[in-house]
Enzyme design. Structure first.
Site, PDB file in Angstrom:
ATOM      1  N   GLU A   1       0.392   8.179  -8.058  1.00 37.36           N
ATOM      2  CA  GLU A   1       1.119   7.565  -6.949  1.00 37.36           C
ATOM      3  C   GLU A   1       1.818   6.279  -7.364  1.00 37.36           C
ATOM      4  OE1 GLU A   1      -3.226   6.214  -6.507  1.00 37.36           O
ATOM      5  OE2 GLU A   1      -2.110   7.913  -7.273  1.00 37.36           O
TER       6      GLU A   1
ATOM      7  N   ASP B   1       2.775   0.814  -6.360  1.00 35.39           N
ATOM      8  CA  ASP B   1       1.642   1.714  -6.173  1.00 35.39           C
ATOM      9  C   ASP B   1       1.449   1.983  -4.680  1.00 35.39           C
ATOM     10  OD1 ASP B   1      -0.883   2.867  -7.725  1.00 35.39           O
ATOM     11  OD2 ASP B   1      -1.594   2.059  -5.810  1.00 35.39           O
TER      12      ASP B   1
END
Length: 306
Positions: A217, A174
């Site tokens: 993301e 992440d």
């Protein structure tokens, strides 16, 4: 359309048996029907190779696609060959190469060119279908696998790991503070950063590893036949590679970091896909809570952090 035929072998030996008109018509009819049965370019080439043998004997056929790196080959390559460029109204399709140990006669070359007219459009349809299928499993922004591709691949890899009693590891990655990046530099720059991160992950991973954009993301990497320690090493390489890469925006360098959670399947207990994801996700959450820009394994305390 068949263009730019290269008759690399010249014209030589007359074939031992010249097919009758009825035989040729029968082969063409069977070939036309057979080529409608598949949307796999490799199978199309194989069907074509075997169906035309009664008319023109050859040892091998190779198709080099203009749009993919996947060549379709059947049989074996031999000394003499003839090469043809295949085009349609949509442009260049690729090159097909026929080979055998004896030279092709002029009559055989003419017969091949006639038969190729039956191959072009079924082959184009197969290439078009395979391209569409490939694109359907790619994330359009980063060009790594998408979530559908991830589900398919992980299910297959888990089955293989269980069958062969191999370990399998999963990385959940992440991007840290990505919302702030979008707020400060705009969504276009944020998209470019995601593309750059995907490239950095690919540059570190092995050819056997599979990379996917999970959403937003977040990225996932499947490490086949990889134990917990091996996964930690690869994860840390990814973290360092991204942390050491600077992206410039209007002359200003942007540094990004990632947090990574790891889970490892031991290949013995038939673990479900959801459980493997959940363990990696919990490790990722701990990495975020512990300060970000770090790697945490779901089974041990963090070995790498900064």
């Amino acid at each position: 359309m068949v263009t730019n035929a290269q008759k690399a072998n010249g014209a030589g030996n007359i074939p031992l048996g010249i097919p009758t008109q009825d035989q040729e018509l029968a082969v063409r009819a069977r070939l036309t029907q057979a080529l409608q049965m598949s949307l796999d370019p490799s199978e199309i080439i194989s069907l074509f190779f075997h169906q035309i043998q009664p008319l023109v004997q050859m040892s091998g056929v190779l198709f080099k696609s203009a749009t993919t790196k996947d060549d379709a080959r059947v049989g074996r390559e031999s000394l003499h060959h003839c090469d043809y460029r295949l085009t349609t109204d949509e442009g260049y399709l690729g090159e097909v190469i026929f080979s055998r140990s004896k030279r092709f006669s002029e009559d055989e070359l003419a017969r091949i060119e006639q038969l190729l007219s039956l191959l072009v459009y079924p082959l184009r349809n197969a290439v078009r279908y395979q391209t569409a299928m490939r694109l359907a499993l790619l994330d359009p922004l980063t060009l790594v696998g998408n979530r559908a591709a991830l589900n398919n691949s992980l299910k297959r890899e888990l089955q293989l790991a269980n069958r062969q009693h191999q370990q399998l590891s999963l990385l959940m990655i992440d991007v840290d503070y990505f919302k702030k990046i979008n707020d400060d530099y705009g969504h276009h720059r944020g998209d470019l950063i995601l593309c750059d991160i995907a490239k950095n992950i690919q540059s570190v991973c092995r050819s056997t590893d599979s990379i996917f954009r999970y959403g937003g993301e977040e990225f996932v990497v499947i490490l086949s036949n990889t134990n917990s320690l091996g996964a930690e090493i690869i994860a840390e390489r990814i973290r360092q590679q991204i942390a050491n890469t600077q992206i410039f925006h209007n002359g200003i360098g942007i540094n990004t970091t990632v947090s990574i959670g790891i889970s490892t399947h031991n290949g013995e207990n038939n673990e479900e896909m959801e459980s493997l994801f959940e363990r990696a996700d919990r490790a990722l959450y701990r990495a975020k809570q512990s300060g970000r820009n770090r790697t945490i394994n779901s089974t041990v305390m963090p070995l790498f952090h900064q």
